[in-house]
Design a protein around this motif. Structure first.
Motif, PDB file in Angstrom:
ATOM      1  N   UNK A  78       0.827  -1.210   0.000  1.00  0.00           N
ATOM      2  CA  UNK A  78       0.000   0.000   0.000  1.00  0.00           C
ATOM      3  C   UNK A  78       0.859   1.256   0.000  1.00  0.00           C
ATOM      4  N   UNK A  79       1.949   1.232   0.767  1.00  0.00           N
ATOM      5  CA  UNK A  79       2.842   2.387   0.807  1.00  0.00           C
ATOM      6  C   UNK A  79       3.541   2.574  -0.530  1.00  0.00           C
ATOM      7  N   UNK A  80       3.982   1.478  -1.132  1.00  0.00           N
ATOM      8  CA  UNK A  80       4.688   1.547  -2.406  1.00  0.00           C
ATOM      9  C   UNK A  80       3.792   2.084  -3.518  1.00  0.00           C
ATOM     10  N   UNK A  81       2.526   1.702  -3.507  1.00  0.00           N
ATOM     11  CA  UNK A  81       1.600   2.130  -4.552  1.00  0.00           C
ATOM     12  C   UNK A  81       0.872   3.420  -4.183  1.00  0.00           C
ATOM     13  N   UNK A  82       0.673   3.640  -2.902  1.00  0.00           N
ATOM     14  CA  UNK A  82      -0.122   4.784  -2.481  1.00  0.00           C
ATOM     15  C   UNK A  82       0.646   6.089  -2.428  1.00  0.00           C
ATOM     16  N   UNK A  83       1.959   6.025  -2.152  1.00  0.00           N
ATOM     17  CA  UNK A  83       2.731   7.266  -2.053  1.00  0.00           C
ATOM     18  C   UNK A  83       2.757   8.034  -3.369  1.00  0.00           C
ATOM     19  N   UNK A  84       3.015   7.385  -4.518  1.00  0.00           N
ATOM     20  CA  UNK A  84       2.979   8.149  -5.777  1.00  0.00           C
ATOM     21  C   UNK A  84       1.616   8.776  -6.051  1.00  0.00           C
ATOM     22  N   UNK A  85       0.540   8.079  -5.667  1.00  0.00           N
ATOM     23  CA  UNK A  85      -0.803   8.635  -5.871  1.00  0.00           C
ATOM     24  C   UNK A  85      -0.999   9.886  -5.015  1.00  0.00           C
ATOM     25  N   UNK A  86      -0.596   9.800  -3.743  1.00  0.00           N
ATOM     26  CA  UNK A  86      -0.740  10.954  -2.854  1.00  0.00           C
ATOM     27  C   UNK A  86       0.152  12.106  -3.306  1.00  0.00           C
ATOM     28  N   UNK A  87       1.352  11.792  -3.766  1.00  0.00           N
ATOM     29  CA  UNK A  87       2.269  12.826  -4.239  1.00  0.00           C
ATOM     30  C   UNK A  87       1.716  13.506  -5.491  1.00  0.00           C
TER      31      UNK A  87
ATOM     32  N   UNK B  76      -4.222   4.282   3.538  1.00  0.00           N
ATOM     33  CA  UNK B  76      -2.847   4.712   3.383  1.00  0.00           C
ATOM     34  C   UNK B  76      -2.761   6.045   2.651  1.00  0.00           C
ATOM     35  N   UNK B  77      -3.552   6.191   1.606  1.00  0.00           N
ATOM     36  CA  UNK B  77      -3.424   7.366   0.739  1.00  0.00           C
ATOM     37  C   UNK B  77      -3.910   8.641   1.427  1.00  0.00           C
ATOM     38  N   UNK B  78      -5.011   8.575   2.137  1.00  0.00           N
ATOM     39  CA  UNK B  78      -5.584   9.787   2.736  1.00  0.00           C
ATOM     40  C   UNK B  78      -4.640  10.442   3.752  1.00  0.00           C
ATOM     41  N   UNK B  79      -4.034   9.696   4.695  1.00  0.00           N
ATOM     42  CA  UNK B  79      -3.057  10.354   5.580  1.00  0.00           C
ATOM     43  C   UNK B  79      -1.846  10.889   4.828  1.00  0.00           C
ATOM     44  N   UNK B  80      -1.423  10.202   3.761  1.00  0.00           N
ATOM     45  CA  UNK B  80      -0.293  10.681   2.978  1.00  0.00           C
ATOM     46  C   UNK B  80      -0.631  11.984   2.269  1.00  0.00           C
ATOM     47  N   UNK B  81      -1.841  12.093   1.745  1.00  0.00           N
ATOM     48  CA  UNK B  81      -2.264  13.332   1.088  1.00  0.00           C
ATOM     49  C   UNK B  81      -2.218  14.491   2.072  1.00  0.00           C
ATOM     50  N   UNK B  82      -2.699  14.246   3.283  1.00  0.00           N
ATOM     51  CA  UNK B  82      -2.688  15.297   4.302  1.00  0.00           C
ATOM     52  C   UNK B  82      -1.268  15.710   4.667  1.00  0.00           C
ATOM     53  N   UNK B  83      -0.379  14.722   4.855  1.00  0.00           N
ATOM     54  CA  UNK B  83       0.996  15.024   5.264  1.00  0.00           C
ATOM     55  C   UNK B  83       1.763  15.740   4.156  1.00  0.00           C
ATOM     56  N   UNK B  84       1.658  15.241   2.926  1.00  0.00           N
ATOM     57  CA  UNK B  84       2.387  15.859   1.809  1.00  0.00           C
ATOM     58  C   UNK B  84       1.830  17.231   1.497  1.00  0.00           C
ATOM     59  N   UNK B  85       0.504  17.390   1.640  1.00  0.00           N
ATOM     60  CA  UNK B  85      -0.112  18.687   1.364  1.00  0.00           C
ATOM     61  C   UNK B  85       0.315  19.780   2.325  1.00  0.00           C
ATOM     62  N   UNK B  86       0.783  19.390   3.521  1.00  0.00           N
ATOM     63  CA  UNK B  86       1.212  20.371   4.518  1.00  0.00           C
ATOM     64  C   UNK B  86       2.653  20.839   4.319  1.00  0.00           C
ATOM     65  N   UNK B  87       3.375  20.180   3.425  1.00  0.00           N
ATOM     66  CA  UNK B  87       4.766  20.564   3.194  1.00  0.00           C
ATOM     67  C   UNK B  87       4.811  21.888   2.421  1.00  0.00           C
ATOM     68  N   UNK B  88       5.582  22.831   2.914  1.00  0.00           N
ATOM     69  CA  UNK B  88       5.708  24.136   2.269  1.00  0.00           C
ATOM     70  C   UNK B  88       6.407  23.976   0.918  1.00  0.00           C
TER      71      UNK B  88
ATOM     72  N   UNK C 194      15.615  14.039   0.578  1.00  0.00           N
ATOM     73  CA  UNK C 194      16.118  14.845   1.695  1.00  0.00           C
ATOM     74  C   UNK C 194      15.092  15.820   2.252  1.00  0.00           C
ATOM     75  N   UNK C 195      14.050  16.142   1.475  1.00  0.00           N
ATOM     76  CA  UNK C 195      13.068  17.134   1.924  1.00  0.00           C
ATOM     77  C   UNK C 195      11.669  16.534   2.026  1.00  0.00           C
ATOM     78  N   UNK C 196      11.135  16.083   0.885  1.00  0.00           N
ATOM     79  CA  UNK C 196       9.734  15.647   0.853  1.00  0.00           C
ATOM     80  C   UNK C 196       9.503  14.400   1.696  1.00  0.00           C
ATOM     81  N   UNK C 197      10.326  13.378   1.504  1.00  0.00           N
ATOM     82  CA  UNK C 197      10.122  12.121   2.221  1.00  0.00           C
ATOM     83  C   UNK C 197      10.229  12.277   3.740  1.00  0.00           C
ATOM     84  N   UNK C 198      11.265  12.944   4.265  1.00  0.00           N
ATOM     85  CA  UNK C 198      11.322  13.103   5.733  1.00  0.00           C
ATOM     86  C   UNK C 198      10.143  13.885   6.299  1.00  0.00           C
TER      87      UNK C 198
END
Length: 283
Positions: A78-87, A164-176, A196-200
């Protein structure tokens, strides 16, 4: 920041929720715990016999280990497939965002039984996957995809993907966005900026999504039973067999308590990783 003590009004507002929790969660859990200490199905004696029977049985421990391992496999997929979708969701326009969120939420809008039977049709010997591979000449005989570990992991991953995707969307969306722009302007490439930036900075979303996905995957009784079949035994079906088929309620209760403790231990690990990730992301 100063905190205020709860007032009598706050306590009154919380009382209905506390009473509901006590009646419909804590009380049944207490009954289950007492039942697990019965030494025999008739309840003539009490002790740790049921726990000793489970912990001393290699087969039972194997079922528990396979269940926990199944959750890890589903979570990783789910993480492998869901992260690109959320990104991608955070980088596209409003129209594509609506389409992506509709696709992500579609599994939640469909009955889990319907989704599971759909995967049985897809993975069957005459299913879509085998038919497509045979029509392209890749295989000459149908592959055995249903009632396998691979088929079960794929089916569970599709069912639990929104968690998996919904929390990732929220976290990535908060990145400046200025942080990634600054990294690129300083000479970092796209991959280096991501690593070094987005993933951490998205680690809290990864931890939250992994925790939800893991807990849902290992307790998915219907999908495990239908897609996994009788050849694969996991904890939910094991508990069901002991309680309904064998009528051994004390042993089923002990299995349930052990399974609950194991799941809570994994959740605590995820919570610990979440605290560490927040500290790492803010560093």
């Amino acid at each position: 920041m100063a905190t205020t003590a709860p007032t009598a009004y706050d306590v009154k507002l919380a009382f209905p929720l506390g009473a509901f929790l006590a009646v419909f969660f804590l009380a049944p859990l207490a009954v289950l715990l007492v039942l697990s200490f019965q030494a025999d199905p008739k309840g003539t004696a009490y002790g740790l016999n049921q726990y000793g029977q489970f912990l001393g049985d290699a087969f039972s421990l194997g079922v528990l280990g396979n269940t926990l391992l199944l959750g890890l496999k589903v979570t990783a997929l789910c993480l492998l497939m869901g992260y690109p979708v959320a990104y991608a969701y955070t980088r596209v326009g409003p129209r594509l965002k609506s389409l992506i969120i509709l696709i992500v939420l579609m599994p939640l809008l469909t009955s889990v039984v319907v989704r599971t039977f759909a995967w049985i049709v897809i993975l069957g010997r005459q299913g879509i996957v085998n038919s497509a591979l045979m029509s392209m000449g890749i295989i000459s005989t149908p592959l055995r995809l249903i009632y396998t570990d691979l088929g079960l992991v794929v089916a569970l991953a599709q069912v639990q993907m929104p968690l998996m995707v919904l929390p990732l969307i929220t976290a990535i969306g908060r990145i400046d966005p200025n942080l990634t722009d600054a990294s690129l302007s300083l000479g970092s490439g796209a991959w280096r900026t991501f690593l070094r930036v987005t993933l951490p900075l998205s680690l809290p979303g990864i931890i939250a999504g992994s925790m939800l996905t893991y807990a849902a995957a290992i307790t998915a009784f219907i999908t495990q039973s239908l897609v996994g079949g009788g050849q694969m035994l996991f904890m939910p079906m094991y508990i069901y067999q002991q309680a309904s088929t064998l009528q051994n309620w004390p042993f089923a209760a002990a299995i349930s308590i052990i399974f609950l403790v194991a799941v809570l231990a994994v959740v605590m690990v995820f919570n610990l990783l979440g605290r560490l990730s927040r500290g790492y992301a803010s560093a």
